[in-house]
Scaffold this motif. Structure first.
Motif, PDB file in Angstrom:
ATOM      1  N   ARG A   1       0.775  -1.302   0.038  1.00 20.76           N
ATOM      2  CA  ARG A   1      -0.101   0.013  -0.115  1.00 20.76           C
ATOM      3  C   ARG A   1       0.891   1.231  -0.113  1.00 20.76           C
ATOM      4  NH1 ARG A   1      -3.266  -2.650   3.494  1.00 20.76           N
ATOM      5  NH2 ARG A   1      -2.441  -1.599   5.217  1.00 20.76           N
ATOM      6  N   ILE A   2       1.863   1.210   0.922  1.00 18.09           N
ATOM      7  CA  ILE A   2       2.763   2.474   0.778  1.00 18.09           C
ATOM      8  C   ILE A   2       3.546   2.468  -0.500  1.00 18.09           C
ATOM      9  CG2 ILE A   2       5.016   3.218   2.020  1.00 18.09           C
ATOM     10  CD1 ILE A   2       4.146   1.867   4.522  1.00 18.09           C
ATOM     11  N   VAL A   3       4.042   1.581  -1.041  1.00 18.11           N
ATOM     12  CA  VAL A   3       4.808   1.562  -2.212  1.00 18.11           C
ATOM     13  C   VAL A   3       3.864   2.303  -3.409  1.00 18.11           C
ATOM     14  CG1 VAL A   3       5.750   0.145  -4.121  1.00 18.11           C
ATOM     15  CG2 VAL A   3       6.504  -0.175  -1.790  1.00 18.11           C
TER      16      VAL A   3
ATOM     17  N   LYS B   1       5.807  11.410   5.119  1.00 19.27           N
ATOM     18  CA  LYS B   1       4.258  11.412   5.717  1.00 19.27           C
ATOM     19  C   LYS B   1       3.578  10.138   5.505  1.00 19.27           C
ATOM     20  CE  LYS B   1       0.366  14.521   5.301  1.00 19.27           C
ATOM     21  NZ  LYS B   1      -0.146  15.666   4.428  1.00 19.27           N
ATOM     22  N   ILE B   2       3.479   9.777   4.197  1.00 22.43           N
ATOM     23  CA  ILE B   2       2.717   8.550   3.999  1.00 22.43           C
ATOM     24  C   ILE B   2       3.249   7.414   4.678  1.00 22.43           C
ATOM     25  CG2 ILE B   2       2.513   7.030   2.046  1.00 22.43           C
ATOM     26  CD1 ILE B   2       2.778   9.249  -0.228  1.00 22.43           C
ATOM     27  N   ILE B   3       4.554   7.274   4.908  1.00 27.90           N
ATOM     28  CA  ILE B   3       4.888   6.151   5.623  1.00 27.90           C
ATOM     29  C   ILE B   3       4.470   6.171   7.235  1.00 27.90           C
ATOM     30  CG2 ILE B   3       6.988   4.748   6.505  1.00 27.90           C
ATOM     31  CD1 ILE B   3       8.422   5.621   3.726  1.00 27.90           C
ATOM     32  N   SER B   4       4.628   7.480   7.594  1.00 29.91           N
ATOM     33  CA  SER B   4       4.406   7.575   9.038  1.00 29.91           C
ATOM     34  C   SER B   4       2.765   7.263   9.223  1.00 29.91           C
ATOM     35  CB  SER B   4       4.578   9.163   9.319  1.00 29.91           C
ATOM     36  OG  SER B   4       4.163   9.322  10.632  1.00 29.91           O
ATOM     37  N   VAL B   5       1.952   7.891   8.332  1.00 26.73           N
ATOM     38  CA  VAL B   5       0.617   7.488   8.517  1.00 26.73           C
ATOM     39  C   VAL B   5       0.084   6.186   8.393  1.00 26.73           C
ATOM     40  CG1 VAL B   5      -1.647   7.841   7.311  1.00 26.73           C
ATOM     41  CG2 VAL B   5      -0.255   9.936   7.693  1.00 26.73           C
ATOM     42  N   GLU B   6       0.771   5.444   7.327  1.00 24.15           N
ATOM     43  CA  GLU B   6       0.529   3.872   7.344  1.00 24.15           C
ATOM     44  C   GLU B   6       0.907   3.325   8.415  1.00 24.15           C
ATOM     45  OE1 GLU B   6      -1.451   2.249   4.991  1.00 24.15           O
ATOM     46  OE2 GLU B   6      -1.936   4.347   4.231  1.00 24.15           O
ATOM     47  N   VAL B   7       2.242   3.576   8.890  1.00 23.63           N
ATOM     48  CA  VAL B   7       2.747   2.781  10.053  1.00 23.63           C
ATOM     49  C   VAL B   7       1.778   2.854  11.417  1.00 23.63           C
ATOM     50  CG1 VAL B   7       4.805   2.525  11.442  1.00 23.63           C
ATOM     51  CG2 VAL B   7       4.779   2.658   8.873  1.00 23.63           C
ATOM     52  N   SER B   8       1.451   4.292  11.335  1.00 26.56           N
ATOM     53  CA  SER B   8       0.909   4.396  12.758  1.00 26.56           C
ATOM     54  C   SER B   8      -0.469   3.976  12.675  1.00 26.56           C
ATOM     55  CB  SER B   8       0.593   6.037  12.986  1.00 26.56           C
ATOM     56  OG  SER B   8      -0.418   6.627  11.686  1.00 26.56           O
TER      57      SER B   8
ATOM     58  N   ILE C   1       4.328   5.551  -5.358  1.00 25.06           N
ATOM     59  CA  ILE C   1       4.393   5.682  -6.894  1.00 25.06           C
ATOM     60  C   ILE C   1       3.186   6.629  -7.357  1.00 25.06           C
ATOM     61  CG2 ILE C   1       3.824   4.409  -8.917  1.00 25.06           C
ATOM     62  CD1 ILE C   1       5.236   1.979  -7.186  1.00 25.06           C
ATOM     63  N   LEU C   2       2.012   6.517  -6.961  1.00 25.37           N
ATOM     64  CA  LEU C   2       1.080   7.486  -7.383  1.00 25.37           C
ATOM     65  C   LEU C   2       1.500   9.107  -7.108  1.00 25.37           C
ATOM     66  CD1 LEU C   2      -2.242   5.748  -6.475  1.00 25.37           C
ATOM     67  CD2 LEU C   2      -1.418   6.074  -8.629  1.00 25.37           C
ATOM     68  N   LYS C   3       2.017   9.298  -5.917  1.00 23.27           N
ATOM     69  CA  LYS C   3       2.594  10.746  -5.615  1.00 23.27           C
ATOM     70  C   LYS C   3       3.472  10.990  -6.722  1.00 23.27           C
ATOM     71  CE  LYS C   3       0.559  12.796  -2.114  1.00 23.27           C
ATOM     72  NZ  LYS C   3      -0.254  13.935  -1.935  1.00 23.27           N
TER      73      LYS C   3
ATOM     74  N   ASN D   1       4.119   9.883  -9.830  1.00 19.73           N
ATOM     75  CA  ASN D   1       3.694  10.055 -10.969  1.00 19.73           C
ATOM     76  C   ASN D   1       3.240  11.335 -11.319  1.00 19.73           C
ATOM     77  OD1 ASN D   1       4.848   7.609 -11.991  1.00 19.73           O
ATOM     78  ND2 ASN D   1       2.919   6.676 -11.625  1.00 19.73           N
ATOM     79  N   LYS D   2       2.182  11.785 -10.295  1.00 24.22           N
ATOM     80  CA  LYS D   2       1.542  12.872 -10.187  1.00 24.22           C
ATOM     81  C   LYS D   2       2.433  14.332 -10.205  1.00 24.22           C
ATOM     82  CE  LYS D   2      -1.744  15.741  -7.901  1.00 24.22           C
ATOM     83  NZ  LYS D   2      -2.462  16.096  -6.568  1.00 24.22           N
ATOM     84  N   ASN D   3       3.592  13.989  -9.381  1.00 21.97           N
ATOM     85  CA  ASN D   3       4.396  15.054  -9.389  1.00 21.97           C
ATOM     86  C   ASN D   3       5.167  15.118 -10.757  1.00 21.97           C
ATOM     87  OD1 ASN D   3       5.577  17.259  -7.624  1.00 21.97           O
ATOM     88  ND2 ASN D   3       7.647  15.947  -7.824  1.00 21.97           N
ATOM     89  N   ASN D   4       5.683  14.089 -11.217  1.00 17.48           N
ATOM     90  CA  ASN D   4       6.362  14.096 -12.509  1.00 17.48           C
ATOM     91  C   ASN D   4       5.641  15.084 -13.652  1.00 17.48           C
ATOM     92  OD1 ASN D   4       8.695  12.756 -11.274  1.00 17.48           O
ATOM     93  ND2 ASN D   4       8.028  10.849 -12.080  1.00 17.48           N
ATOM     94  N   LYS D   5       4.332  14.851 -13.708  1.00 19.52           N
ATOM     95  CA  LYS D   5       3.696  15.513 -14.374  1.00 19.52           C
ATOM     96  C   LYS D   5       3.559  17.090 -14.131  1.00 19.52           C
ATOM     97  CE  LYS D   5       0.647  11.733 -15.763  1.00 19.52           C
ATOM     98  NZ  LYS D   5      -0.521  10.866 -15.445  1.00 19.52           N
ATOM     99  N   THR D   6       3.446  17.562 -12.903  1.00 19.44           N
ATOM    100  CA  THR D   6       3.242  18.686 -12.690  1.00 19.44           C
ATOM    101  C   THR D   6       4.357  19.576 -12.011  1.00 19.44           C
ATOM    102  OG1 THR D   6       2.687  18.338 -10.379  1.00 19.44           O
ATOM    103  CG2 THR D   6       0.671  18.306 -11.793  1.00 19.44           C
TER     104      THR D   6
END
Length: 54
Positions: free
Chosen positions: A14-16, A43-50, A20-22, A24-29
């Motif tokens: 889920r984290i991966v 932040k993503i990792i922290s939220v998922e682990v918590s 990847i989605l973030k 890909n989005k950032n690479n476009k914008t």
């Protein structure tokens, strides 16, 4: 020294996917710099682990 936190494979996947989605989005914008993306990934990792702690 940092604590070691064990997470299951499903949570890692889920984290991966979210990272990847973030990316890909950032690479476009190019909204965020590399340093900004590192913060987003942390932040993503922290939220998922918590979620595991509850």
């Amino acid at each position: 020294m940092e604590d070691i936190i064990q997470v299951d494979d499903a949570k890692v996947q889920r984290i991966v996917r979210k990272i990847i989605l973030k990316e890909n989005k950032n690479n476009k914008t190019r909204e965020k710099t590399d340093a900004g993306m590192v913060q987003e990934i942390k932040k993503i990792i922290s939220v998922e682990v918590s979620k595991n702690d509850h």
